[in-house]
Design an enzyme around this catalytic site. Structure first.
Site, PDB file in Angstrom:
ATOM      1  N   GLU A   1       4.287   5.309  -4.451  1.00  0.00           N
ATOM      2  CA  GLU A   1       4.239   4.527  -3.211  1.00  0.00           C
ATOM      3  C   GLU A   1       4.048   3.029  -3.479  1.00  0.00           C
ATOM      4  O   GLU A   1       4.271   2.217  -2.592  1.00  0.00           O
ATOM      5  CB  GLU A   1       3.108   5.051  -2.306  1.00  0.00           C
ATOM      6  CG  GLU A   1       3.403   6.454  -1.782  1.00  0.00           C
ATOM      7  CD  GLU A   1       2.211   7.122  -1.098  1.00  0.00           C
ATOM      8  OE1 GLU A   1       2.444   7.992  -0.252  1.00  0.00           O
ATOM      9  OE2 GLU A   1       1.049   6.801  -1.433  1.00  0.00           O
TER      10      GLU A   1
ATOM     11  N   ASP B   1       8.019  15.291   5.173  1.00  0.00           N
ATOM     12  CA  ASP B   1       8.003  16.738   5.464  1.00  0.00           C
ATOM     13  C   ASP B   1       7.613  16.940   6.923  1.00  0.00           C
ATOM     14  O   ASP B   1       7.206  16.001   7.603  1.00  0.00           O
ATOM     15  CB  ASP B   1       7.019  17.464   4.537  1.00  0.00           C
ATOM     16  CG  ASP B   1       5.601  16.929   4.675  1.00  0.00           C
ATOM     17  OD1 ASP B   1       5.301  15.909   4.057  1.00  0.00           O
ATOM     18  OD2 ASP B   1       4.813  17.511   5.445  1.00  0.00           O
TER      19      ASP B   1
ATOM     20  N   MET C   1      -3.324  11.303   4.673  1.00  0.00           N
ATOM     21  CA  MET C   1      -4.668  11.533   4.143  1.00  0.00           C
ATOM     22  C   MET C   1      -5.480  10.261   3.883  1.00  0.00           C
ATOM     23  O   MET C   1      -6.523  10.327   3.248  1.00  0.00           O
ATOM     24  CB  MET C   1      -4.557  12.382   2.861  1.00  0.00           C
ATOM     25  CG  MET C   1      -3.876  13.715   3.108  1.00  0.00           C
ATOM     26  SD  MET C   1      -3.676  14.738   1.649  1.00  0.00           S
ATOM     27  CE  MET C   1      -5.352  15.163   1.248  1.00  0.00           C
ATOM     28  N   GLU C   2      -5.011   9.117   4.363  1.00  0.00           N
ATOM     29  CA  GLU C   2      -5.744   7.868   4.082  1.00  0.00           C
ATOM     30  C   GLU C   2      -5.841   6.904   5.263  1.00  0.00           C
ATOM     31  O   GLU C   2      -6.828   6.159   5.388  1.00  0.00           O
ATOM     32  CB  GLU C   2      -5.068   7.085   2.917  1.00  0.00           C
ATOM     33  CG  GLU C   2      -5.104   7.765   1.576  1.00  0.00           C
ATOM     34  CD  GLU C   2      -3.979   8.776   1.394  1.00  0.00           C
ATOM     35  OE1 GLU C   2      -2.960   8.686   2.120  1.00  0.00           O
ATOM     36  OE2 GLU C   2      -4.124   9.681   0.546  1.00  0.00           O
TER      37      GLU C   2
END
Ligand code: ADE
Length: 232
Positions: A13, A200, A176-177
């Protein structure tokens, strides 16, 4: 003067952004490498924070304390919670919420961190506008929407959990962040935005293709972030 902290959870990323840095200087702290330099003439600090909310919060606070960043952008991939967001599409955060916080027993809203007085941390209007403008100028065929990011220390891969997050939070993507970076930015008074490419559908479908989608989506997103810098 503008100095933008750019956070990604995984190397894929941030690697292309790191590759674009002029005069890079690396500082190590809390197991992370903070890469300071310039991209397109703008001062930036690019960092891979690692996966999950604790890593992300630590990283955002270090950007505020040690690097005095004026803005924070979180780039990366996410699972879609919205049928209009397909793999490869982009979600620009309107706001972010913790989907794994539950203190409803004491009358807080689901997702609300007690005593903060806010459940959804609002992203900065100017950064949202900069991202939108950038997409329409440089990648006009890219499908995107401005919406809600739901974050938790969980990879969402079942329809049951996915539907629960949609019902509770009306969120558009799961990752998740983002919400921890948003909470940290909010508490420090630093404008932020989260830019996520969909990798996804957050339901366990197409699992075997996930690594391919993840790589392409992460690259996609990093390009948008680099383009955005000149609009800040
Ligand atoms: N990041 C990318 N896809 C995700 C998912 N389904 N859940 C949590 N984080 C993600």
């Amino acid at each position: 003067m503008v100095k933008v902290g750019i956070i990604g959870a995984m190397e894929l990323e941030v690697s292309s952004l790191k590759g674009q840095l002029k005069d890079p200087v690396v500082t190590k702290k809390a197991g992370m490498e903070f890469n300071a330099g310039r991209i397109g003439g703008i001062d930036v600090v690019v960092v891979r924070c690692g996966i999950g909310k604790v890593n992300a919060s630590l990283c955002a606070q270090i950007l505020c304390d040690l690097f005095d960043v004026t803005h924070i952008i979180n780039t990366g991939v996410a699972g879609s919670l919205n049928n209009d967001l397909n793999i490869g599409d982009i979600l620009i955060s309107k706001d972010a919420v913790h989907h794994d916080v539950d203190v409803t027993i004491f009358n807080y809203k689901i997702g609300e961190v007690p005593q903060l007085g806010v459940r959804e941390f609002p992203a900065d209007a100017h950064l949202i506008e900069a991202a939108e403008k950038c997409i329409s100028q440089t990648q006009p065929d890219l499908n995107f929407r401005v919406g809600r990011v739901a974050s938790g220390d969980q990879f969402i891969s079942s329809s049951e959990v996915k539907n629960r997050i949609i019902t509770n939070f009306e969120a558009d993507c799961a990752e998740m962040e983002g919400a921890s970076i948003a909470q940290c930015a909010y508490l420090n008074g630093v404008p932020f935005v989260i830019i996520r490419a969909i990798s996804d559908k957050a339901d366990g479908s197409a699992e075997e293709d996930y690594p391919t989608f993840e790589k392409a989506a992460a690259r996609h997103c990093a390009k948008l972030v680099a383009d955005m810098l000149k609009e800040i």
